[in-house]
Design a protein around this motif. Structure first.
Motif, PDB file in Angstrom:
ATOM      1  N   MET A 503       5.977  -2.276  -7.268  1.00 43.88           N
ATOM      2  CA  MET A 503       4.919  -3.212  -7.651  1.00 43.88           C
ATOM      3  C   MET A 503       3.674  -2.462  -8.119  1.00 43.88           C
ATOM      4  SD  MET A 503       4.887  -6.503  -5.110  1.00 43.88           S
ATOM      5  CE  MET A 503       4.975  -5.606  -3.563  1.00 43.88           C
ATOM      6  N   ILE A 504       3.354  -1.371  -7.432  1.00 38.15           N
ATOM      7  CA  ILE A 504       2.187  -0.580  -7.840  1.00 38.15           C
ATOM      8  C   ILE A 504       2.441   0.045  -9.208  1.00 38.15           C
ATOM      9  CG2 ILE A 504       0.709   1.379  -7.238  1.00 38.15           C
ATOM     10  CD1 ILE A 504       1.346   0.731  -4.271  1.00 38.15           C
ATOM     11  N   MET A 505       3.664   0.538  -9.435  1.00 36.25           N
ATOM     12  CA  MET A 505       4.009   1.100 -10.741  1.00 36.25           C
ATOM     13  C   MET A 505       3.844   0.058 -11.842  1.00 36.25           C
ATOM     14  SD  MET A 505       7.332   3.532 -10.190  1.00 36.25           S
ATOM     15  CE  MET A 505       8.008   3.267  -8.580  1.00 36.25           C
ATOM     16  N   ALA A 506       4.418  -1.130 -11.611  1.00 30.65           N
ATOM     17  CA  ALA A 506       4.354  -2.183 -12.624  1.00 30.65           C
ATOM     18  C   ALA A 506       2.916  -2.632 -12.852  1.00 30.65           C
ATOM     19  CB  ALA A 506       5.222  -3.361 -12.205  1.00 30.65           C
ATOM     20  N   GLY A 507       2.156  -2.775 -11.758  1.00 27.84           N
ATOM     21  CA  GLY A 507       0.768  -3.194 -11.892  1.00 27.84           C
ATOM     22  C   GLY A 507      -0.043  -2.218 -12.722  1.00 27.84           C
ATOM     23  N   MET A 508       0.123  -0.928 -12.437  1.00 27.18           N
ATOM     24  CA  MET A 508      -0.618   0.083 -13.177  1.00 27.18           C
ATOM     25  C   MET A 508      -0.182   0.126 -14.644  1.00 27.18           C
ATOM     26  SD  MET A 508      -2.699   1.122 -10.934  1.00 27.18           S
ATOM     27  CE  MET A 508      -3.470   2.363 -11.965  1.00 27.18           C
ATOM     28  N   GLU A 509       1.100  -0.042 -14.903  1.00 29.17           N
ATOM     29  CA  GLU A 509       1.621   0.057 -16.267  1.00 29.17           C
ATOM     30  C   GLU A 509       1.222  -1.129 -17.132  1.00 29.17           C
ATOM     31  OE1 GLU A 509       3.712   1.801 -19.464  1.00 29.17           O
ATOM     32  OE2 GLU A 509       3.121   2.653 -17.527  1.00 29.17           O
ATOM     33  N   PHE A 510       1.230  -2.340 -16.548  1.00 29.54           N
ATOM     34  CA  PHE A 510       1.055  -3.532 -17.375  1.00 29.54           C
ATOM     35  C   PHE A 510      -0.302  -4.215 -17.228  1.00 29.54           C
ATOM     36  CE2 PHE A 510       5.633  -2.961 -17.098  1.00 29.54           C
ATOM     37  CZ  PHE A 510       5.960  -3.022 -18.443  1.00 29.54           C
ATOM     38  N   THR A 511      -1.045  -3.904 -16.168  1.00 32.98           N
ATOM     39  CA  THR A 511      -2.381  -4.497 -16.036  1.00 32.98           C
ATOM     40  C   THR A 511      -3.469  -3.434 -15.922  1.00 32.98           C
ATOM     41  OG1 THR A 511      -2.456  -4.608 -13.593  1.00 32.98           O
ATOM     42  CG2 THR A 511      -1.299  -6.399 -14.753  1.00 32.98           C
ATOM     43  N   GLY A 512      -3.048  -2.187 -15.699  1.00 31.93           N
ATOM     44  CA  GLY A 512      -4.022  -1.118 -15.526  1.00 31.93           C
ATOM     45  C   GLY A 512      -4.688  -1.125 -14.169  1.00 31.93           C
ATOM     46  N   LYS A 513      -4.189  -1.973 -13.252  1.00 30.56           N
ATOM     47  CA  LYS A 513      -4.784  -2.088 -11.915  1.00 30.56           C
ATOM     48  C   LYS A 513      -3.702  -2.087 -10.854  1.00 30.56           C
ATOM     49  CE  LYS A 513      -8.409  -5.125 -13.776  1.00 30.56           C
ATOM     50  NZ  LYS A 513      -8.938  -6.506 -13.764  1.00 30.56           N
ATOM     51  N   SER A 514      -4.041  -1.545  -9.691  1.00 29.14           N
ATOM     52  CA  SER A 514      -3.130  -1.671  -8.559  1.00 29.14           C
ATOM     53  C   SER A 514      -3.069  -3.137  -8.170  1.00 29.14           C
ATOM     54  CB  SER A 514      -3.626  -0.847  -7.368  1.00 29.14           C
ATOM     55  OG  SER A 514      -2.811  -1.081  -6.235  1.00 29.14           O
ATOM     56  N   PRO A 515      -1.872  -3.674  -7.898  1.00 26.14           N
ATOM     57  CA  PRO A 515      -1.751  -5.116  -7.645  1.00 26.14           C
ATOM     58  C   PRO A 515      -2.350  -5.580  -6.324  1.00 26.14           C
ATOM     59  CG  PRO A 515       0.345  -4.029  -7.287  1.00 26.14           C
ATOM     60  CD  PRO A 515      -0.574  -2.994  -7.869  1.00 26.14           C
ATOM     61  N   PHE A 516      -2.713  -4.645  -5.454  1.00 28.40           N
ATOM     62  CA  PHE A 516      -3.348  -4.992  -4.173  1.00 28.40           C
ATOM     63  C   PHE A 516      -4.119  -3.780  -3.695  1.00 28.40           C
ATOM     64  CE2 PHE A 516       1.337  -5.012  -4.002  1.00 28.40           C
ATOM     65  CZ  PHE A 516       1.553  -3.679  -3.705  1.00 28.40           C
ATOM     66  N   ARG A 517      -5.089  -4.036  -2.815  1.00 24.07           N
ATOM     67  CA  ARG A 517      -5.926  -2.956  -2.302  1.00 24.07           C
ATOM     68  C   ARG A 517      -5.339  -2.349  -1.035  1.00 24.07           C
ATOM     69  NH1 ARG A 517      -9.954  -5.896  -1.213  1.00 24.07           N
ATOM     70  NH2 ARG A 517      -9.479  -6.125   1.003  1.00 24.07           N
ATOM     71  N   ASP A 518      -4.923  -3.222  -0.103  1.00 21.80           N
ATOM     72  CA  ASP A 518      -4.440  -2.773   1.204  1.00 21.80           C
ATOM     73  C   ASP A 518      -2.969  -3.135   1.366  1.00 21.80           C
ATOM     74  OD1 ASP A 518      -7.033  -1.985   1.758  1.00 21.80           O
ATOM     75  OD2 ASP A 518      -7.534  -3.828   2.835  1.00 21.80           O
ATOM     76  N   VAL A 519      -2.229  -2.215   1.967  1.00 21.22           N
ATOM     77  CA  VAL A 519      -0.826  -2.476   2.306  1.00 21.22           C
ATOM     78  C   VAL A 519      -0.686  -2.304   3.811  1.00 21.22           C
ATOM     79  CG1 VAL A 519       1.579  -1.822   1.952  1.00 21.22           C
ATOM     80  CG2 VAL A 519      -0.061  -1.578   0.077  1.00 21.22           C
ATOM     81  N   TYR A 520      -0.433  -3.414   4.507  1.00 17.05           N
ATOM     82  CA  TYR A 520      -0.207  -3.342   5.955  1.00 17.05           C
ATOM     83  C   TYR A 520       1.297  -3.364   6.194  1.00 17.05           C
ATOM     84  CZ  TYR A 520       0.006  -4.385  10.898  1.00 17.05           C
ATOM     85  OH  TYR A 520       0.301  -4.319  12.240  1.00 17.05           O
ATOM     86  N   ILE A 521       1.793  -2.308   6.810  1.00 16.86           N
ATOM     87  CA  ILE A 521       3.231  -2.170   7.072  1.00 16.86           C
ATOM     88  C   ILE A 521       3.522  -2.644   8.496  1.00 16.86           C
ATOM     89  CG2 ILE A 521       5.181  -0.582   7.180  1.00 16.86           C
ATOM     90  CD1 ILE A 521       4.097  -0.935   4.367  1.00 16.86           C
ATOM     91  N   THR A 522       4.304  -3.704   8.599  1.00 19.26           N
ATOM     92  CA  THR A 522       4.648  -4.230   9.923  1.00 19.26           C
ATOM     93  C   THR A 522       5.682  -3.328  10.594  1.00 19.26           C
ATOM     94  OG1 THR A 522       6.400  -5.629   9.017  1.00 19.26           O
ATOM     95  CG2 THR A 522       4.211  -6.599   9.210  1.00 19.26           C
ATOM     96  N   THR A 523       5.748  -3.458  11.903  1.00 19.61           N
ATOM     97  CA  THR A 523       6.707  -2.687  12.680  1.00 19.61           C
ATOM     98  C   THR A 523       7.983  -3.511  12.869  1.00 19.61           C
ATOM     99  OG1 THR A 523       5.666  -3.524  14.675  1.00 19.61           O
ATOM    100  CG2 THR A 523       4.946  -1.380  13.901  1.00 19.61           C
ATOM    101  N   LEU A 524       8.955  -2.898  13.509  1.00 21.29           N
ATOM    102  CA  LEU A 524      10.183  -3.606  13.833  1.00 21.29           C
ATOM    103  C   LEU A 524       9.981  -4.446  15.094  1.00 21.29           C
ATOM    104  CD1 LEU A 524      13.142  -1.084  13.375  1.00 21.29           C
ATOM    105  CD2 LEU A 524      12.722  -3.162  12.068  1.00 21.29           C
ATOM    106  N   VAL A 525      10.638  -5.577  15.142  1.00 22.52           N
ATOM    107  CA  VAL A 525      10.687  -6.364  16.378  1.00 22.52           C
ATOM    108  C   VAL A 525      12.002  -6.013  17.073  1.00 22.52           C
ATOM    109  CG1 VAL A 525      10.626  -8.649  17.397  1.00 22.52           C
ATOM    110  CG2 VAL A 525       9.387  -8.211  15.278  1.00 22.52           C
ATOM    111  N   ARG A 526      11.902  -5.471  18.270  1.00 22.39           N
ATOM    112  CA  ARG A 526      13.084  -5.064  19.031  1.00 22.39           C
ATOM    113  C   ARG A 526      13.167  -5.882  20.326  1.00 22.39           C
ATOM    114  NH1 ARG A 526      15.187  -0.120  17.298  1.00 22.39           N
ATOM    115  NH2 ARG A 526      13.866   1.055  15.855  1.00 22.39           N
ATOM    116  N   ASP A 527      14.320  -5.816  20.967  1.00 20.46           N
ATOM    117  CA  ASP A 527      14.427  -6.507  22.248  1.00 20.46           C
ATOM    118  C   ASP A 527      13.730  -5.696  23.336  1.00 20.46           C
ATOM    119  OD1 ASP A 527      16.154  -4.493  23.148  1.00 20.46           O
ATOM    120  OD2 ASP A 527      17.959  -5.707  22.941  1.00 20.46           O
ATOM    121  N   LYS A 528      13.702  -6.221  24.543  1.00 21.48           N
ATOM    122  CA  LYS A 528      12.965  -5.580  25.634  1.00 21.48           C
ATOM    123  C   LYS A 528      13.489  -4.178  25.969  1.00 21.48           C
ATOM    124  CE  LYS A 528       9.771  -8.466  27.244  1.00 21.48           C
ATOM    125  NZ  LYS A 528       8.379  -8.092  27.478  1.00 21.48           N
TER     126      LYS A 528
END
Length: 882
Positions: A503-528
């Motif tokens: 998405m960042i590649m496409a945004g930079m190539e076709f709009t000249g801008k990063s498509p978002f400022r912040d990327v929050y990466i969620t963690t895995l949900v595991r059992d107890k």
């Protein structure tokens, strides 16, 4: 004013669906427009990671969408025009797989049905599943702007896909070539490198001999994990500096089981230390062999059909066999020829299709590709320039590594469901046309015999355009101008390659801008137990089951409270009782307040007493903590701040403290107290709303001081006039004193209804002395005291409780059976002494202290210190009682 009644029991089923429908009908999910004359603030925009249209929400989706919803609701309350774009992905391979299974159950094959009819059937399946996905998102409370919902096969998005393909082709970044690709024989399509999941599986290393073709009777030995591929061998390679085989370079070998001769070549790729130092070269079925074949201009012999069976390029005996079935046959035939040496068990990594988990075969095929290096360089620059940031930051290393080592992207898929490649071939002259609009005539020979490419584009080819295609690109729309680039992307780590980086590649190539400022990466949900959730383990959690049992607020708040940045969430169904109990606490506290409005009148500009000023300071502190936590995407810190404020500060302390006023004989004081209490409750509900939107909205609607819907009210802000750290410190001392008295009650078994006599002595210069003296009536109320006095020395017969800057004296002898209590304390002290003795003996034994791990020894030392502290405390109680 009449009392306002909330239902006695908190039951989210009574109001969650009703409230969601009202929010939706009243347009609260759409971005707000600034009031006349007010300057528009910068919008906050999120695009949903579009779930596969044939999927169902699992707890990972529940986490991801809950966190997005919390952010969206928070920024909406900040007064920012807030947009959360929902949508679904057509999921080419997965959806086609679902439809083919349904047809197979009816005895129908895809090709018998034909492309047009098959696509019609797939649209029907899409419609059914899409309704399920949408309902699931609504049930968990996702405040998406449904008027802007998109699907990756929508007309507008399809236009964007075609525009990008053609533009990349015109820029020399899309090309067609016959290369080795990852092939899923079950799905019947090529896969990109990152769509192959590698798993360690048991296998074998087979040692085989190939005869030298000079009639000398000599042999060379090779080792391979896939003996069936020898049927496609075109050479055997050694390292140029391997003295063992220098004299054999250029010699021809008789390839077993075939009538072909193959050469021995020298190539520096070969590892002299691995196996026999000789490597069989099969360019059509191994990526490294493919590169060696290119360097030495070797023939490429493909021995596989698209369905994974051996084809006409192998001896007739093996044709039609699946590769895995041919393996033991080839081994037996090599044994019969005396060319089998050995078979050694090994564990090795095997690639599987990420959708159907079939073993992936390297396969020589003509496909369409995107040149990724030029696009990756722009995406790397965007990150290095700070245009995009990752939370947690460590994922930036993964992003950089993948983009630095990127390979060209195979974008064609041998499917019928998806964006058909906008390429046409002239059957008359062979001319290739890559067009935005469907051509009707060949520009070269004027023939009308045109045929569109049969393949569709990889699903991710539409997904990588998502942040700007959903805004109407390539058209210059109002939404594109106002809401692009977006603000924050919340997504899982497993699609950093598939989606985020692209998405960042496409945004930079076709709009000249990063498509978002912040990327929050969620963690895995595991059992107890820390295990990944899966169907095979039966440990998965359906978020809709949680909503049904505990409510959407319990789901959202629990997940947020447990989401610590960079750490996996360990959870089971019982965990959601935590969020449910908190929602229930909010309900009961509000119910208590609303039930006590009978006969009261709200007053203008009420005066504030010390507890009022303290709670307003604490509310501001909580709001400040939430704002700081959200700025850094620390969801658990934000959730903990509102939990601590409402449960502890508001309910446990402030509500209790207001009873002095609400039970007053003075009607004016009651009116003043109720007015302030309702004001604090209203602001508290605004503080809580992003985390528990339904219960707060339901209560807010009952408040006599409410103004419209809570969802669009302002989030609490800090007010310098309410900042009062001195009062907060003084109140903390009061709380410390009361907490110690309550603890002693529990330890001595003194019931709450039994009033205690208390005395307090202050240390010289204690800053909070005057406040506590002024709050004597409040302290007595909260401590359950019938009499509270201030003294200079310890009274005889009282038990001393040492605080910071003061001592509290409790006349406990008057409230207990001294003999019975002393006997209990003596018994407990003796038991602790025995336990401490065993620990001392254990720690004094060199066999333990000298050999046990340091952390185990430290744990035992900690237990001993706790036991000794408990003994000292009990001995002090015994002395006081005596």
């Amino acid at each position: 004013m009449n009392a306002i009644e909330l239902a006695k029991a908190y039951d989210p089923k009574d109001f969650e669906d009703r409230i969601y429908a009202a929010w939706k009908a009243e347009g609260h999910f759409s971005p707000s427009t600034p009031a006349a004359g007010k300057k528009a603030s910068k919008p906050f925009v999120v695009v949903i990671p579009p779930p596969n249209v044939t999927g169902v929400l699992h707890i990972g989706h529940g986490l991801n969408n809950s966190l997005q919803d919390i952010l969206v609701r928070y920024h909406r309350m900040l007064g920012e025009p807030t947009l959360w774009v929902p949508g679904t992905d057509h999921a080419g391979i997965a959806t086609q797989h679902v439809v083919e299974k349904q047809l197979k159950a009816k005895g129908i094959k895809r090709r018998e049905l034909g492309r047009e009819k098959f696509v019609e059937e797939t649209w029907k399946v899409k419609a059914e599943h899409h309704e399920v996905i949408t309902r699931q998102l609504e049930k968990i409370g996702a405040s998406c702007d449904w008027s802007r919902e998109r699907f990756t096969l929508d007309a507008g998005l399809s236009e964007a896909v075609r525009e990008v393909f053609v533009t990349l082709y015109e820029r020399g970044l899309v090309y067609r070539g016959k290369y080795l690709v990852n092939w899923c024989s079950s799905c019947g399509t090529a896969l990109a490198d990152d769509e192959v999941e590698h798993e360690d599986k048991p296998g074998a290393m087979y040692h085989l001999r190939y005869p030298v073709a000079d009639g000398s009777g000599r042999h060379i030995e090779i080792a391979t994990t896939r003996p069936e591929t020898l049927l496609g061998d075109v050479a055997v390679a050694c390292h140029p500096e391997d003295d063992r085989y220098k004299d054999l370079v250029g010699t021809m070998l008789a390839l077993p089981l075939t009538d072909r001769l193959i050469p021995i070549i020298a190539d520096s790729y070969v590892d002299r230390e691995f196996g026999t130092g000789l490597v069989k070269i099969t360019p059509a079925h191994d990526i490294n062999d493919f590169e060696i074949g290119n360097r030495h201009n070797l023939e490429r012999i493909n021995v596989l059909n698209p369905d994974g069976t051996l084809n006409e390029n192998v001896p007739e005996k093996y044709r039609g066999m699946k590769a895995v079935d041919a393996r033991p046959v080839v081994v037996e035939d090599m044994k019969a020829l005396g060319l089998f040496v050995d078979e050694k068990p090994i564990s090795h990594s095997i690639g599987h299709c990420y959708r159907c988990h079939t073993v992936v075969e390297p396969y020589l095929s003509e496909q369409w590709f995107v040149k990724m290096k030029p696009l990756a360089e722009k995406a790397l620059k965007a990150w290095r320039d700070g245009d995009v940031k990752f939370y947690p930051q460590r994922w930036e290393n993964t992003y950089e590594h993948w983009l630095t080592n990127i390979r060209d992207w195979c974008i064609s898929r041998q499917l019928w469901w998806g964006h058909r490649i906008p390429v046409w071939y002239c059957d008359h002259c062979g001319h290739v046309m890559v067009e935005r609009e469907e051509p009707t005539i060949c520009p070269k020979c004027k023939s009308t015999e045109l045929r569109q490419d049969e393949d569709v584009l990889d699903t991710w080819f539409s997904s990588w355009l998502w942040p700007f295609s959903v805004m109407g690109w390539p058209k210059e729309t109002a939404d594109l101008r106002k809401y692009y680039p977006t603000s924050t992307l919340v997504t899982g780590y497993d699609i950093i390659f598939f989606w985020v980086a692209r998405m960042i590649m496409a945004g930079m190539e076709f709009t000249g801008k990063s498509p978002f400022r912040d990327v929050y990466i969620t963690t895995l949900v595991r059992d107890k137990h820390g295990r990944k959730m899966s169907k095979s383990l039966g440990n998965g959690i359906d978020p809709l089951e949680i909503v049904d049992e505990y409510g959407a607020d319990a789901l959202k708040f629990t997940l947020a409270f447990l989401t610590s940045q960079g750490q996996d969430v360990l959870i089971d169904k019982e965990s959601f009782k935590f969020g449910s109990k908190f929602a229930n606490k909010i309900w009961n506290a509000s119910r208590y307040i609303l039930m006590n409005l009978e006969g009261r009148n709200l007053v203008d500009n009420p005066e504030y007493n010390n507890p009022d000023r303290w709670i307003r300071h604490r509310l501001d502190s909580a709001a400040l903590a939430v704002r700081a936590a959200f700025a850094a995407y620390r969801f658990n810190d934000a959730a903990a701040a509102v939990y601590e404020f409402f449960w502890n500060d508001f309910c446990d302390w402030y509500l209790e403290a207001t009873k002095l006023s609400t039970r007053s004989e003075d009607p004016a004081e009651k009116d003043r107290a109720v007015t302030v209490l309702l004001s604090v409750l209203e602001e508290s509900l605004r503080l809580l709303h992003p985390f528990l939107p339904f219960v707060t909205e339901e209560i807010y609607g009952k408040l006599p001081n409410a103004k419209g819907a809570l969802i669009i009210q302002a989030y609490p802000d800090t007010d310098a006039a309410r900042n009062n750290p001195e009062l907060d410190g003084a109140f903390s001392s009061l709380k410390e004193m009361i907490t110690m008295v309550r603890a002693l009650r529990a330890e001595f078994g003194i019931p709450q209804e039994r009033k205690l006599k208390l005395a307090i002595r202050f240390d010289q210069g204690f800053a909070s002395a005057r406040f506590i003296q002024q709050s004597a009536e409040l302290a007595a109320l909260l401590a359950g005291s019938e009499a509270l006095s201030f003294v200079d020395v310890k009274p005889a017969g009282a038990i001393a409780l040492a605080g910071r800057g003061f001592e509290t004296y409790v006349f406990a002898r008057e409230a207990v059976d001294v003999v019975q209590l002393a006997a209990r304390f003596r018994k407990e002290a003796d038991k602790e002494a025995q336990f401490a003795g065993r620990l001392e003996a254990k720690l004094g034994n060199p066999a333990f202290s000298g050999s046990a791990p340091a952390e185990v020894v430290a744990k035992e030392q900690e237990k001993l210190a706790e036991a000794k502290a408990r003994i000292a405390k009990l001995e002090k109680h015994l002395a006081d009682l005596a």
